[in-house]
Design an enzyme around this catalytic site. Structure first.
Site, short mmCIF file in Angstrom:
data_model
loop_
_atom_site.label_atom_id
_atom_site.label_comp_id
_atom_site.label_asym_id
_atom_site.label_seq_id
_atom_site.Cartn_x
_atom_site.Cartn_y
_atom_site.Cartn_z
N TYR A 1 1.04 -1.12 0.15
CA TYR A 1 -0.10 -0.03 -0.04
C TYR A 1 0.89 1.19 -0.04
O TYR A 1 1.71 1.56 0.84
CB TYR A 1 -1.00 -0.18 1.21
CG TYR A 1 -1.62 1.14 1.03
CD1 TYR A 1 -1.57 2.55 1.59
CD2 TYR A 1 -3.04 1.06 0.28
CE1 TYR A 1 -2.35 3.49 1.51
CE2 TYR A 1 -3.93 2.41 0.07
CZ TYR A 1 -3.34 3.58 0.79
OH TYR A 1 -4.26 4.37 0.49
N SER B 1 1.91 9.95 10.53
CA SER B 1 3.08 10.04 11.26
C SER B 1 3.49 10.99 12.58
O SER B 1 2.62 11.78 12.98
CB SER B 1 3.96 10.99 10.09
OG SER B 1 3.99 10.10 8.74
N HIS C 1 2.41 16.09 7.15
CA HIS C 1 1.92 14.88 6.42
C HIS C 1 0.46 14.64 6.67
O HIS C 1 -0.08 14.24 5.53
CB HIS C 1 2.53 13.51 6.92
CG HIS C 1 3.72 13.13 6.55
ND1 HIS C 1 4.01 12.72 5.61
CD2 HIS C 1 4.87 13.09 7.36
CE1 HIS C 1 5.31 12.49 5.43
NE2 HIS C 1 5.79 12.55 6.41
N ASN D 1 -3.42 6.62 5.91
CA ASN D 1 -3.75 7.66 6.84
C ASN D 1 -4.65 6.45 8.09
O ASN D 1 -4.69 5.34 8.02
CB ASN D 1 -4.71 8.41 6.19
CG ASN D 1 -6.08 7.82 5.26
OD1 ASN D 1 -6.20 6.42 5.56
ND2 ASN D 1 -6.43 8.50 4.59
N HIS E 1 9.10 7.94 14.99
CA HIS E 1 10.51 8.59 14.98
C HIS E 1 10.95 9.48 16.09
O HIS E 1 10.15 9.90 16.77
CB HIS E 1 10.49 9.61 13.77
CG HIS E 1 9.70 9.11 12.42
ND1 HIS E 1 8.46 9.17 12.07
CD2 HIS E 1 10.17 8.43 11.47
CE1 HIS E 1 8.17 8.92 10.92
NE2 HIS E 1 9.29 8.35 10.41
N GLN F 1 -10.64 0.63 1.07
CA GLN F 1 -11.27 -0.51 0.01
C GLN F 1 -9.94 -0.99 -0.72
O GLN F 1 -10.23 -2.03 -1.10
CB GLN F 1 -12.13 0.30 -0.76
CG GLN F 1 -11.37 1.67 -1.49
CD GLN F 1 -11.46 2.91 -0.69
OE1 GLN F 1 -11.58 2.85 0.43
NE2 GLN F 1 -11.11 4.05 -1.55
N GLU G 1 -0.16 -35.29 29.53
CA GLU G 1 -1.32 -34.45 28.85
C GLU G 1 -2.49 -35.31 28.31
O GLU G 1 -3.44 -34.62 27.82
CB GLU G 1 -0.64 -33.71 27.64
CG GLU G 1 0.34 -32.95 28.06
CD GLU G 1 0.99 -31.80 26.87
OE1 GLU G 1 0.38 -32.40 25.50
OE2 GLU G 1 1.74 -30.90 27.01
N HIS H 1 -0.40 -39.83 20.79
CA HIS H 1 0.95 -39.16 20.92
C HIS H 1 2.14 -39.94 21.70
O HIS H 1 3.24 -40.23 20.93
CB HIS H 1 0.81 -37.72 21.87
CG HIS H 1 0.29 -36.70 21.06
ND1 HIS H 1 -0.99 -36.68 20.76
CD2 HIS H 1 0.93 -35.42 20.65
CE1 HIS H 1 -1.47 -35.52 20.39
NE2 HIS H 1 -0.27 -34.70 19.93
N1 LIG Z 1 3.94 5.42 9.52
C1 LIG Z 1 4.50 5.47 8.37
O1 LIG Z 1 5.54 4.80 8.40
C2 LIG Z 1 4.26 6.61 7.21
C3 LIG Z 1 5.05 6.60 6.12
C4 LIG Z 1 4.38 7.55 5.10
C5 LIG Z 1 3.16 8.24 5.38
N2 LIG Z 1 2.51 7.91 6.33
C6 LIG Z 1 1.35 8.60 6.65
O2 LIG Z 1 0.52 8.10 5.70
C7 LIG Z 1 -0.68 9.02 5.59
C8 LIG Z 1 -0.99 9.25 4.22
O3 LIG Z 1 -2.29 9.56 4.30
P1 LIG Z 1 -2.98 10.37 2.89
O4 LIG Z 1 -4.38 10.56 3.19
O5 LIG Z 1 -2.44 11.27 2.18
O6 LIG Z 1 -2.94 8.93 1.95
P2 LIG Z 1 -3.58 7.51 2.04
O7 LIG Z 1 -3.33 6.95 0.67
O8 LIG Z 1 -3.29 7.02 3.26
O9 LIG Z 1 -5.25 7.95 2.34
C9 LIG Z 1 -6.11 8.22 1.11
C10 LIG Z 1 -7.15 7.38 0.89
O10 LIG Z 1 -7.98 7.46 2.21
C11 LIG Z 1 -9.44 7.17 1.74
N3 LIG Z 1 -10.21 8.21 2.35
C12 LIG Z 1 -10.11 9.48 2.48
N4 LIG Z 1 -11.17 10.31 3.21
C13 LIG Z 1 -11.86 9.06 3.64
C14 LIG Z 1 -13.12 8.96 4.27
N5 LIG Z 1 -13.67 9.95 4.74
N6 LIG Z 1 -13.79 7.78 4.45
C15 LIG Z 1 -13.22 6.84 4.20
N7 LIG Z 1 -11.75 6.59 3.07
C16 LIG Z 1 -11.34 7.81 3.16
C17 LIG Z 1 -9.29 7.51 0.38
O11 LIG Z 1 -9.74 6.09 -0.42
C18 LIG Z 1 -8.05 7.83 0.04
O12 LIG Z 1 -7.48 7.07 -1.32
C19 LIG Z 1 -0.23 10.21 6.26
O13 LIG Z 1 -1.07 10.12 7.71
C20 LIG Z 1 0.97 10.14 6.63
O14 LIG Z 1 1.55 10.60 7.84
C21 LIG Z 1 2.97 7.01 7.57
N1 LIG Z 2 7.92 10.47 7.60
C1 LIG Z 2 7.15 9.65 6.84
C2 LIG Z 2 6.94 8.30 7.85
O1 LIG Z 2 6.08 8.84 8.74
C3 LIG Z 2 7.70 8.94 5.67
C4 LIG Z 2 7.90 9.93 4.64
C5 LIG Z 2 7.74 9.55 3.36
N2 LIG Z 2 8.08 10.82 2.58
C6 LIG Z 2 8.11 11.68 3.53
N3 LIG Z 2 8.07 11.18 4.75
ZN LIG Z 3 8.06 12.12 6.63
#
Ligand SMILES: NC(=O)c1ccc[n+]([C@@H]2O[C@H](COP(=O)([O-])OP(=O)(O)OC[C@H]3O[C@@H](n4cnc5c(N)ncnc54)[C@H](O)[C@@H]3O)[C@@H](O)[C@H]2O)c1
Ligand SMILES: N[C@H](CO)Cc1c[nH]c[nH+]1
Ligand SMILES: [Zn+2]
Length: 430
Positions: A129, A236, A261, A213, A327, A190, A414, A419
């Protein structure tokens, strides 16, 4: 942004509230995610198309869910040469670090004469993903696909949302660089449901990895058990431990780098120097005046941000362990000594010249890391997420005579007589 001080009698309660703040938000998505997953299981591709139109403003037919190899190639070709070189440098470093992670098999004969082994084998199919709602993450393509490739996974199925139908050229170039050819233009819960349960267009996988997210993180949590997942790599988080000799503006920028983010991202400063803390807070406000993603970062900082004043480095370490952050930046004279006090963190960035962004893009270790305090028991994405272990035992009668009688006793204890007989009847032939 909350101000906390460990000298306050209310500190423990205030810290608990800061930690709970993000949990409240992720809890609010459990029901919508459950409904989406159930719908994908029931209606398959039709459900994928409906949610993609609703959340990503993109009308698709089932035949358009997969991004064709021609589209991948043509879109990737739009990337500028110097950008391709930057991506290639990152990919080379990430691949090298994950190759260094590769574990060895076990195969030895012990003193009883039993030959014992453990063999690592790659998954048949992994779902990757790659987030793409509020930002595009070509770096996450590398972080997902390279360890899978190093581990030897045969089938990689990648999902990445393409809001308004926009394919990100660098995301496509990153996929091409990693040899990923099976890519679907879907995101959110989905996409996780499609990878977990399969649809007429998307065959199910064995493990789903990758950040996302709150909807993606909750969906992974809910499909776990039907398929494997890497960890809950949600919105994040960064905790910055800094002394007063740092440049407050650089610390403010590091905090905002994660706040930008997602509105649900969390950025926390821990310091012994109250005057320095106020300078950082002022610098955050100053930077928010010009930051392009200030709308997202402002809400994250206001809702989830925190500044914690501590009395010692030991106290700072204990507060870090409570956050168990995705982090941790350590901006102190001896970051390595401090890091030895830290029990829970997804990744640690040591020293004043190593901001988290080094790890996000070009350091080598994975940036897909556990969030929401799951670093207490989970680790960042690695080759181990794409491998599994099979153990083996081989013995002849000599070895069975050494260990078999003890097995018979335990089997009887047991109440499992077959066994016991599977051992004792062989031992009679000794
Ligand atoms: N933990 C990690 O290692 C790491 C690394 C990179 C990014 N991140 C995080 O990933 C996240 C990326 O989030 P994003 O939103 O940009 O992209 P995403 O791809 O995670 O989510 C977008 C998707 O969420 C769905 N969505 C949006 N609103 C919705 C709703 N109301 N109901 C149901 N589904 C819904 C949609 O299908 C959309 O395609 C950020 O929170 C970022 O901090 C975490
Ligand atoms: N800090 C994110 C992990 O939470 C990773 C990332 C991707 N691009 C930029 N930052
Ligand atoms: Zn980052």
């Amino acid at each position: 942004m909350k101000r906390l001080n460990t000298t306050s009698p209310q500190f423990a309660a205030e810290l608990k509230a800061v930690l709970a703040r993000r949990g409240e938000q992720s809890g609010s998505v459990a029901e919508p995610v459950r409904a989406i997953l159930a719908d994908v299981q029931k209606r398959g591709d039709e459900a994928l198309c409906d949610y993609t139109e609703r959340f990503d403003r993109l009308k698709l037919s089932p035949a358009q869910l997969r991004i064709s190899e021609a589209e991948i190639r043509e879109t990737a070709d739009r990337v500028a040469p110097e950008t391709k070189e930057a991506l290639a440098l990152a990919a080379k470093r990430i691949r090298a670090f994950h190759e260094a992670q590769l574990p060895g098999d076990l195969d030895y004969t012990d003193e009883a004469g039993l030959r014992l082994g453990m063999r690592w084998t790659a998954l048949d199919a992994a779902g990757l993903y790659v987030p793409g709602g509020k930002a595009a993450y070509p770096s996450s393509v590398l972080m997902n696909a390279l360890p899978a490739h190093v581990a030897g996974v045969k089938r990689l199925a990648m999902c990445v949302p393409t809001p308004d139908g926009v394919l990100n050229p660098l995301v496509m170039e990153a996929a091409r660089l990693c040899g990923v050819t099976e890519i679907y233009r879907i995101g959110g819960a989905q996409a996780v449901g499609a990878l977990a349960y399969g649809t007429p267009t998307i065959a199910p996988v064995d493990r789903i990895v990758g950040p996302g997210n709150a909807f993606v993180a909750e969906a992974k949590r809910q499909v776990f058990g039907h398929v494997g997942i890497d960890s809950i790599a949600g919105p994040s988080e960064v905790v910055v431990v800094a002394d007063g000799t740092n440049d407050p503006r650089l610390v403010a920028i590091d905090l905002l780098a994660q706040a930008e983010h997602d509105e649900q991202a969390q950025s926390v400063l821990i310091t012994q120097d109250e005057a320095f803390a106020e300078k950082v807070i002022a610098a955050v406000e100053e930077e928010l005046k010009t930051l392009p993603r200030a709308k997202i970062a402002r809400k994250s900082w206001d809702d989830c941000g925190a500044v914690v004043i501590v009395r010692s480095e030991d106290e700072a370490a204990e507060v870090v362990n409570e956050f168990a952050p995705e982090h941790l930046e350590v901006l102190l004279d001896d970051p390595r000594a401090f890091s030895l006090k830290v029990r829970h963190a997804g990744a640690i960035f040591m020293g004043r010249f190593c901001p988290e962004a080094v790890g996000d893009y070009v350091g080598g270790p994975n940036h897909v890391l556990p969030t929401s305090r799951t670093a207490r028991f989970a680790s960042g994405l690695s080759v181990y997420d794409f491998l599994k272990r099979t153990t083996s035992i081989e013995t002849d009668m000599e070895g069975l005579k050494k260990v078999g009688p003890a097995g018979v006793i335990l089997a009887h204890e047991e109440g499992l007589d077959a066994h016991a007989m599977s051992l004792s009847e062989r031992l009679k032939k000794a």
